[in-house]
Design a protein around this motif. Structure first.
Motif, PDB file in Angstrom:
ATOM      1  N   SER A 285      32.369  61.355  38.739  1.00 42.27           N
ATOM      2  CA  SER A 285      31.330  60.375  38.420  1.00 42.27           C
ATOM      3  C   SER A 285      31.935  58.989  38.226  1.00 42.27           C
ATOM      4  N   PRO A 286      31.178  57.936  38.539  1.00 42.39           N
ATOM      5  CA  PRO A 286      31.647  56.571  38.290  1.00 42.39           C
ATOM      6  C   PRO A 286      32.006  56.332  36.819  1.00 42.39           C
ATOM      7  N   GLU A 287      31.245  56.929  35.895  1.00 45.38           N
ATOM      8  CA  GLU A 287      31.534  56.745  34.474  1.00 45.38           C
ATOM      9  C   GLU A 287      32.938  57.222  34.134  1.00 45.38           C
ATOM     10  N   ALA A 288      33.300  58.406  34.621  1.00 49.64           N
ATOM     11  CA  ALA A 288      34.627  58.944  34.337  1.00 49.64           C
ATOM     12  C   ALA A 288      35.713  58.069  34.953  1.00 49.64           C
ATOM     13  N   TYR A 289      35.481  57.587  36.162  1.00 49.98           N
ATOM     14  CA  TYR A 289      36.474  56.726  36.808  1.00 49.98           C
ATOM     15  C   TYR A 289      36.615  55.389  36.090  1.00 49.98           C
ATOM     16  N   ARG A 290      35.553  54.901  35.493  1.00 49.99           N
ATOM     17  CA  ARG A 290      35.665  53.665  34.722  1.00 49.99           C
ATOM     18  C   ARG A 290      36.509  53.881  33.470  1.00 49.99           C
ATOM     19  N   TYR A 291      36.377  55.044  32.832  1.00 51.27           N
ATOM     20  CA  TYR A 291      37.252  55.365  31.706  1.00 51.27           C
ATOM     21  C   TYR A 291      38.713  55.429  32.171  1.00 51.27           C
ATOM     22  N   ILE A 292      38.937  56.006  33.327  1.00 46.98           N
ATOM     23  CA  ILE A 292      40.300  56.102  33.853  1.00 46.98           C
ATOM     24  C   ILE A 292      40.891  54.707  34.053  1.00 46.98           C
ATOM     25  N   ALA A 293      40.099  53.799  34.634  1.00 42.93           N
ATOM     26  CA  ALA A 293      40.584  52.438  34.872  1.00 42.93           C
ATOM     27  C   ALA A 293      40.861  51.712  33.562  1.00 42.93           C
ATOM     28  N   ARG A 294      39.974  51.872  32.590  1.00 46.51           N
ATOM     29  CA  ARG A 294      40.077  51.121  31.342  1.00 46.51           C
ATOM     30  C   ARG A 294      41.120  51.685  30.388  1.00 46.51           C
ATOM     31  N   GLU A 295      41.239  53.006  30.322  1.00 46.23           N
ATOM     32  CA  GLU A 295      42.093  53.627  29.318  1.00 46.23           C
ATOM     33  C   GLU A 295      43.272  54.409  29.911  1.00 46.23           C
ATOM     34  N   ALA A 296      43.007  55.259  30.897  1.00 50.94           N
ATOM     35  CA  ALA A 296      44.042  56.172  31.363  1.00 50.94           C
ATOM     36  C   ALA A 296      45.157  55.474  32.141  1.00 50.94           C
ATOM     37  N   THR A 297      44.797  54.580  33.058  1.00 52.93           N
ATOM     38  CA  THR A 297      45.822  53.924  33.871  1.00 52.93           C
ATOM     39  C   THR A 297      46.771  53.085  33.027  1.00 52.93           C
ATOM     40  N   PRO A 298      46.288  52.218  32.128  1.00 47.00           N
ATOM     41  CA  PRO A 298      47.235  51.483  31.274  1.00 47.00           C
ATOM     42  C   PRO A 298      48.089  52.406  30.408  1.00 47.00           C
TER      43      PRO A 298
END
Length: 272
Positions: free
Chosen positions: A162-175
């Motif tokens: 889902s886009p929501e999960a991917y937005r969490y990944i971009a905001r929190e997981a990747t950094p």
């Protein structure tokens, strides 16, 4: 060491422990909601986020750090919410200092963690890198999810693309991934290689516990989470269909609602 940490809200303290790779920011999916009613503490564990460290360390050092943090904050008793590695540390803290932990919320974790992840190929790593970069630039892009994400390792981390999960990944997981130190990775691998298993000690933990798992979790299987819940004397277990290891980012509203219901049903975990 003195852990970098974020504090939100007022009231009874809830210690929020992230997984690997991760940081305290990854727990915002819980802490931003819970801080409306409680005092949340979300540290960066040693070697993660802004809690930088030089030299090697062992997993037991995380517990020393957490106890020191609670002491500095003047917290004698706390509810502990842990995700993945954070859940393991939550159980370890309760085993080490049972008088200090009023209750446990354990997400995608286990006292004897087992995985079912298939071998990782160079293609997996390639598509994961590409999907991560595109998601960083354009979080939640549907084209990226369907074209690159479904061919990357994200297909094992998420049951629902889902886009929501991917937005969490971009905001929190990747950094958080970029700031996880090699020494932290090494400490975790050494503990797992030694055959981590604390099932036999769980019967001593009589505090209420809530255990949440994703049905399609390949990193820590739902079966191993269910096994952990079965050994805890006062535990409730929920398993969510079509979700995986990052289930709090897939069905955040459902997870938060179930946590709220459990807290309302167990007021004893919120007593000093």
């Amino acid at each position: 060491m003195q852990l970098h940490h974020s504090i939100g809200g007022t009231g009874f303290p809830i210690l929020c422990l992230h997984g690997h790779p991760g940081s305290g920011g990854c727990m915002s999916v819980f802490s931003e909601h819970l801080s409306q009613r409680f005092r949340t503490i979300a540290p960066d564990l040693r070697g993660y986020g802004k809690s930088r460290v030089s030299g090697t360390f062992e997993m037991s050092d995380h517990l020393l750090d957490l106890e020191s943090l609670l002491d500095r904050l003047g917290i004698d008793r706390t509810l502990v919410l842990g995700w993945s590695l954070g859940g393991i540390l939550a159980m370890e803290l309760a085993l080490r200092s049972p008088w200090r932990v009023t209750g446990l919320i354990l997400v995608a974790t286990a006292a004897r963690p087992r995985g079912s992840h298939p071998p990782i190929s160079w293609q997996d790593n390639l598509f994961t890198g590409l999907a991560g970069v595109v998601n960083w630039v354009k979080p939640g892009c549907r084209w990226n999810i369907d074209t690159l994400g479904r061919r990357s390792l994200f297909r094992y981390l998420l049951g629902r693309q889902s886009p929501e999960a991917y937005r969490y990944i971009a905001r929190e997981a990747t950094p958080a991934y970029l700031r996880t130190s090699p020494t932290a990775t090494r400490a975790l691998r050494q503990a797992l290689r030694a055959g981590y298993d604390r099932l036999g000690e769980l019967e001593t933990l009589t505090c209420p516990a809530l255990v949440l798992a994703g049905e399609r979790d390949r990193h820590i299987t739902a079966a191993s989470s269910r096994e952990t819940a079965g050994r805890l004397p006062n535990a409730e277990f929920y398993c969510y269909p079509d979700t995986a290891h990052l289930l709090p980012w897939e069905i955040s509203d459902r997870i938060r609602a179930d946590i709220d219901r459990w807290l309302d049903a167990h007021p004893e975990v919120l007593r000093p």
